[in-house]
Write an enzyme that holds these catalytic residues in place. Structure first.
Site, PDB file in Angstrom:
ATOM      1  N   GLU A 228       1.064  -1.152  -0.115  1.00 22.00           N
ATOM      2  CA  GLU A 228       0.029   0.034  -0.012  1.00 22.00           C
ATOM      3  C   GLU A 228       0.977   1.233  -0.085  1.00 22.00           C
ATOM      4  O   GLU A 228       1.290   1.748   1.009  1.00 22.00           O
ATOM      5  CB  GLU A 228      -0.876   0.001   1.221  1.00 22.00           C
ATOM      6  N   GLU A 237       4.862  11.400  -1.682  1.00 22.16           N
ATOM      7  CA  GLU A 237       5.322  10.504  -0.813  1.00 22.16           C
ATOM      8  C   GLU A 237       6.418   9.828  -1.617  1.00 22.16           C
ATOM      9  O   GLU A 237       7.124   9.177  -0.823  1.00 22.16           O
ATOM     10  CB  GLU A 237       4.465   9.611   0.119  1.00 22.16           C
TER      11      GLU A 237
END
Length: 470
Positions: A228, A237
């Site tokens: 994930e 990110e």
């Protein structure tokens, strides 16, 4: 807003956006974390606000002098202020070995770079943040269905979980029949993952490895990589980089990635947020004017030479920073456009660093278009050689039942774009990584009205907007 967490120390963050009315409300999962930006479901706010506010009352009272340092009527750009509530030696996030861990893996690698740990990884070392993600049932449920409805693909296979966190995906894979699961986690959360695996009697299948994926070595190639990795607007990110490193190092030819595909979307919307941000910007500038008067009046220091810099700073924050939102489908003025598709078996890290795409959105309901709503979905399709029996889709699109913890990213347009029903917007988008922090994004968006309306006739050149995704 206040954000705090309990680990080996107590940390209190005060997030002040309008300092003329500082409000203290708190819980360990109340606000977006300053580094990752992940948010809690709204239900937590209701459940925890009262208890947490009471817990903080004594701390805030004791530190009243810190808060009173801010002028009562000042309204400035949001700032994180750290109020120390423990000795410096106590104030640290969990280290790589926070507790006795007899089952430590011989495959453990190196910890993240200290700066990257502080900017990104550190939050994932806390259970409260893992809880926030796990209780997003659209997220966790999609992964559960992707694994459990495709047990044939996992039966007897070797699986690698990149960024295992609490270990939940590794546990799913083991329960689906995997013969071996390597669960790699860069943070001290690996200690909790090992305990969880052992508690669920899966230690014979799941091996938790602490270290970054770039520094660990596996004794064998794997059949499936599950992770994930998605951030806001999919790519914030930059964790997908690590998944692709794992793919290139450890995945067998014909092996499968879960998820296997990802798509990015933009849709025109109406929103009160655009005008709200303008009002907040104006309030910030009014607060600056009051501040100049106070400094001159009380201290005989003229700070007006900084006004242009302050205005630029505030405009970037209020008008050039995307916002996390829970957008309702009723706000959409037309169908979304998918502007980028990724096959995760083929995409490279270099291709992720810069996106330059054209797309068209049809404004069926007419304008004004006050913002663009950006979101993503991922698909669990397996690989061409090992396709999934049941394809699962995890979407972060506007949903009347509420958003996932990713929400949507709203890019407010100042001023709005006027459109008539049936017009379309010809758009171009550039998505790049910020130079000062590669885990954050810079977005440049161009839009031009086309159609038979007077707005299309007046749209001679594309309008350009720039945004940061913090």
């Amino acid at each position: 807003q206040v954000h705090y967490s309990y680990a080996q120390s107590f940390r209190l963050y005060i997030y002040c956006s309008r300092l003329h009315s500082v409000t203290v409300c708190a819980s360990v999962s109340l606000a977006a974390h300053p580094f990752t930006g992940r948010r809690s479901p709204i239900s937590h706010l209701c459940q925890l606000a009262l208890k947490a506010a009471k817990a903080l009352t004594s701390v805030v009272s004791a530190r009243r002098s810190d808060i009173s340092a801010f002028p009562a009527k000042r309204r400035t750009r949001a700032r994180y202020v750290f109020v120390q509530a423990a000795t410096p030696s106590q104030e640290k996030v969990p280290e790589m070995s926070t507790e006795k861990d007899a089952a430590k893996s011989g495959l453990d690698g190196q910890s993240p770079d200290p700066t990257d740990f502080a900017n990104y990884f550190c939050t994932y070392a806390f259970l409260y943040h893992q809880k926030e993600m796990l209780e997003d049932h659209k997220r966790t449920g999609a992964y559960y269905q992707a694994v459990m409805s495709n047990k044939r693909q996992f039966q007897g296979k070797v699986v690698l979980d990149v960024g295992t966190g609490s270990g939940i995906l590794a546990i799913f894979a083991a329960k689906a029949g995997a013969s071996k699961v390597y669960a790699v986690e860069a943070t001290p959360m690996a200690v909790h993952a090992r305990r969880l695996v052992e508690h669920n009697k899966l230690s014979g299948v799941v091996e938790v490895i602490q270290g970054t994926i770039e520094t660990i070595n596996l004794p064998e190639q794997v059949d499936i990589i599950i992770s994930e990795w998605m951030g806001y607007f999919l790519l914030r990110e930059s964790m997908l980089d690590s998944v692709l490193v794992a793919r290139d190092r450890f995945l067998k030819p014909g092996g499968a990635l879960y998820p296997s595909h990802a798509n990015m979307y933009m849709a025109p919307i109406r929103t009160h947020l655009a005008q709200q941000r303008v009002t907040e910007f104006q309030g910030a500038m009014e607060g600056w004017a009051e501040f100049l008067h106070e400094m001159n009046n009380y201290y005989q220091v003229d700070l007006d030479c900084l006004s242009d810099n302050f205005r630029t700073e505030q405009r970037e924050f209020y008008q050039c920073t995307s916002q996390w939102t829970d957008t309702h489908p009723g706000q959409m003025l037309g169908s979304p456009a998918c502007f980028k598709r990724f096959d995760l078996h083929k995409v490279t890290i270099e291709e992720l660093k810069e996106l330059h795409e054209d797309f068209t959105v049809h404004v069926a309901d007419g304008g004004p278009v006050e913002a663009f709503c950006g979101y993503f979905d991922v698909l669990f399709k397996g690989s061409a050689e090992n396709p999934a029996d049941n394809e699962i889709r995890l979407s972060t699109a506007p949903d009347p039942t509420g958003a996932t913890h990713w929400g949507q990213q709203t890019f407010c347009l100042h001023p709005a774009i006027d459109c008539a029903p049936g017009d379309k917007l010809k758009c171009h988008i550039d998505v790049t990584r910020k130079k000062e922090n590669h885990r954050l994004l810079h977005v440049k968006l161009g839009a031009k009205v086309e159609g038979n309306s007077i707005y299309a006739e007046q749209s001679n050149a594309p309008r350009t907007f720039v945004f940061n995704i913090e």
